[in-house]
Design a protein around this motif. Structure first.
Motif: not given
Length: 147
Positions: A118-119, A130-131, A122-123, A127-128
């Protein structure tokens, strides 16, 4: 059929791009989860069923957006490994799925590996983004968070 039209299809087809991205992401999670002996699909089923508690196969398929036959095939393999138990519920001959102690143990062992996968995603996106992607995909699929 013109080559130009096929070029447009290849560059813009949502189905193609979503399925290709899904295959790449699935392979990445499967690779990271490999030491646990779980596939990403099995991990997701264990996590969802543990979180929601025992559910009928039909209910679980609806919540996860899976075809009932696809879910049943996956459940048979997981039952054979002792990760879940599928038992008759009695009502309309439906069958109830619940996670076994062994399934909970494997899920717990797999969680750090999942966090790593998951990390990585996201990386890669940030983060933004990904969301944003998660929300867009949920909207596109009409997905409602499971209870």
């Amino acid at each position: 059929m013109e080559e130009f039209e096929l070029d447009i299809v290849a560059r813009t087809c949502a189905n193609r791009h979503l399925r290709q991205a899904a295959r790449v992401v699935t392979r990445a999670y499967d690779r990271v989860l490999a030491p646990t002996g779980l596939k990403s699909t099995q991990f997701s089923l264990l996590a969802a069923t543990t979180r929601m508690g025992p559910r009928s196969i039909t209910e679980l398929a609806d919540i996860l957006g899976l075809e009932r036959s696809t879910l049943s095939r996956n459940l048979k393999l997981m039952e054979k490994e002792g990760l879940i138990r599928v038992s008759p519920e009695g009502y309309k001959r439906s069958r109830r799925v619940e996670v076994t102690p062994e399934g909970r143990k494997r899920l717990e062992q797999a969680l750090p590996y999942w966090k790593r996968a998951q990390g990585d995603v996201v990386r890669k996106l940030g983060s933004e983004r990904f969301l944003e992607l998660r929300d867009l995909l949920a909207e596109l699929g009409g997905v409602v968070s499971p209870p």
